[in-house]
Design a protein around this motif. Structure first.
Motif, mmCIF file in Angstrom:
data_model
loop_
_atom_site.group_PDB
_atom_site.id
_atom_site.type_symbol
_atom_site.label_atom_id
_atom_site.label_comp_id
_atom_site.label_asym_id
_atom_site.label_seq_id
_atom_site.Cartn_x
_atom_site.Cartn_y
_atom_site.Cartn_z
ATOM 1 N N PHE A 154 90.290 -115.814 -54.062
ATOM 2 C CA PHE A 154 91.214 -115.611 -55.187
ATOM 3 C C PHE A 154 90.765 -114.440 -56.059
ATOM 4 O O PHE A 154 91.550 -113.552 -56.399
ATOM 5 N N ILE A 155 89.496 -114.416 -56.410
ATOM 6 C CA ILE A 155 88.960 -113.334 -57.246
ATOM 7 C C ILE A 155 88.997 -112.007 -56.488
ATOM 8 O O ILE A 155 89.320 -110.968 -57.058
ATOM 9 N N LEU A 156 88.690 -112.049 -55.196
ATOM 10 C CA LEU A 156 88.765 -110.834 -54.382
ATOM 11 C C LEU A 156 90.199 -110.295 -54.362
ATOM 12 O O LEU A 156 90.432 -109.091 -54.499
ATOM 13 N N GLY A 157 91.171 -111.182 -54.230
ATOM 14 C CA GLY A 157 92.580 -110.769 -54.235
ATOM 15 C C GLY A 157 92.977 -110.123 -55.557
ATOM 16 O O GLY A 157 93.685 -109.113 -55.585
ATOM 17 N N ILE A 158 92.536 -110.704 -56.655
ATOM 18 C CA ILE A 158 92.831 -110.126 -57.973
ATOM 19 C C ILE A 158 92.186 -108.744 -58.095
ATOM 20 O O ILE A 158 92.805 -107.795 -58.567
ATOM 21 N N GLY A 159 90.945 -108.627 -57.651
ATOM 22 C CA GLY A 159 90.240 -107.339 -57.723
ATOM 23 C C GLY A 159 90.930 -106.258 -56.909
ATOM 24 O O GLY A 159 91.103 -105.126 -57.370
ATOM 25 N N VAL A 160 91.333 -106.609 -55.699
ATOM 26 C CA VAL A 160 92.034 -105.645 -54.838
ATOM 27 C C VAL A 160 93.375 -105.258 -55.458
ATOM 28 O O VAL A 160 93.758 -104.083 -55.470
ATOM 29 N N GLY A 161 94.085 -106.217 -56.017
ATOM 30 C CA GLY A 161 95.369 -105.932 -56.657
ATOM 31 C C GLY A 161 95.227 -105.011 -57.858
ATOM 32 O O GLY A 161 95.995 -104.064 -58.025
ATOM 33 N N LEU A 162 94.231 -105.263 -58.701
ATOM 34 C CA LEU A 162 94.001 -104.412 -59.869
ATOM 35 C C LEU A 162 93.585 -103.000 -59.456
ATOM 36 O O LEU A 162 94.039 -102.012 -60.033
ATOM 37 N N ALA A 163 92.722 -102.904 -58.452
ATOM 38 C CA ALA A 163 92.292 -101.584 -57.981
ATOM 39 C C ALA A 163 93.470 -100.804 -57.403
ATOM 40 O O ALA A 163 93.624 -99.608 -57.662
ATOM 41 N N GLY A 164 94.314 -101.485 -56.642
ATOM 42 C CA GLY A 164 95.501 -100.823 -56.079
ATOM 43 C C GLY A 164 96.451 -100.357 -57.167
ATOM 44 O O GLY A 164 96.987 -99.251 -57.107
ATOM 45 N N ALA A 165 96.673 -101.192 -58.169
ATOM 46 C CA ALA A 165 97.558 -100.809 -59.280
ATOM 47 C C ALA A 165 97.002 -99.607 -60.026
ATOM 48 O O ALA A 165 97.743 -98.697 -60.407
ATOM 49 N N TYR A 166 95.689 -99.559 -60.223
ATOM 50 C CA TYR A 166 95.056 -98.434 -60.910
ATOM 51 C C TYR A 166 95.240 -97.133 -60.125
ATOM 52 O O TYR A 166 95.599 -96.097 -60.682
ATOM 53 N N VAL A 167 95.028 -97.183 -58.828
ATOM 54 C CA VAL A 167 95.176 -95.994 -57.984
ATOM 55 C C VAL A 167 96.622 -95.499 -57.997
ATOM 56 O O VAL A 167 96.885 -94.307 -58.141
ATOM 57 N N VAL A 168 97.575 -96.406 -57.858
ATOM 58 C CA VAL A 168 98.990 -96.019 -57.858
ATOM 59 C C VAL A 168 99.388 -95.424 -59.197
ATOM 60 O O VAL A 168 100.063 -94.397 -59.270
ATOM 61 N N GLN A 169 98.958 -96.023 -60.298
ATOM 62 C CA GLN A 169 99.305 -95.521 -61.622
ATOM 63 C C GLN A 169 98.738 -94.122 -61.833
ATOM 64 O O GLN A 169 99.427 -93.233 -62.330
ATOM 65 N N ASN A 170 97.484 -93.896 -61.469
ATOM 66 C CA ASN A 170 96.886 -92.573 -61.642
ATOM 67 C C ASN A 170 97.549 -91.526 -60.773
ATOM 68 O O ASN A 170 97.778 -90.403 -61.204
ATOM 69 N N MET B 292 92.336 -122.795 -50.834
ATOM 70 C CA MET B 292 91.909 -121.422 -51.030
ATOM 71 C C MET B 292 90.712 -121.425 -51.971
ATOM 72 O O MET B 292 90.753 -121.995 -53.049
ATOM 73 N N GLY B 293 89.668 -120.715 -51.579
ATOM 74 C CA GLY B 293 88.454 -120.690 -52.385
ATOM 75 C C GLY B 293 88.540 -119.679 -53.518
ATOM 76 O O GLY B 293 89.356 -118.756 -53.514
ATOM 77 N N TRP B 294 87.680 -119.922 -54.488
ATOM 78 C CA TRP B 294 87.640 -119.032 -55.661
ATOM 79 C C TRP B 294 87.255 -117.606 -55.280
ATOM 80 O O TRP B 294 87.744 -116.646 -55.881
ATOM 81 N N LYS B 295 86.385 -117.449 -54.313
ATOM 82 C CA LYS B 295 85.953 -116.111 -53.894
ATOM 83 C C LYS B 295 87.140 -115.294 -53.376
ATOM 84 O O LYS B 295 87.305 -114.131 -53.725
#
Length: 100
Positions: free
Chosen positions: A6-22, A1-4
């Motif tokens: 992995f970082i994209l997955g983290i970004g999508v996860g954080l964005a999803g968590a932010y939307v759900v929390q708000n 698995m490439g770093w790109k």
């Protein structure tokens, strides 16, 4: 698995968590539900003659904490006289914060 990926997955996860929390933290109960909660609490000690609630929530600060609340009132007969109560209900949780 490439770093790109992995970082994209983290970004999508954080964005999803932010939307759900708000979306969860800004969800308000309906004024009708807030009134029902208050009426049910008052009915435990006797019958109610009338009730009202402001349909628009307002912001208050109580004990150094900010709340969005509904204000309302209940009337009942006590010892042959009409007694009026006002209440404040937390618009997010439905908790009765104050009765006067």
């Amino acid at each position: 698995m490439g770093w790109k990926k992995f970082i994209l997955g983290i970004g999508v996860g954080l964005a999803g968590a932010y939307v759900v929390q708000n979306s969860m933290s800004n969800t308000l109960i309906s004024p009708e539900k807030a009134l029902k909660i208050a009426k049910d609490a008052f009915k435990e000690n006797g019958s109610i003659n009338g009730s009202w609630i402001n349909m628009s929530p307002k912001s208050i600060k109580k004990d150094h904490i900010n709340y969005r609340v509904y204000e309302g009132g209940i009337s009942r007969n006590e010892d042959g006289q009409s007694t009026q109560y006002t209440f404040i209900v937390d618009a997010q949780t439905g908790t009765i914060l104050e009765v006067v």
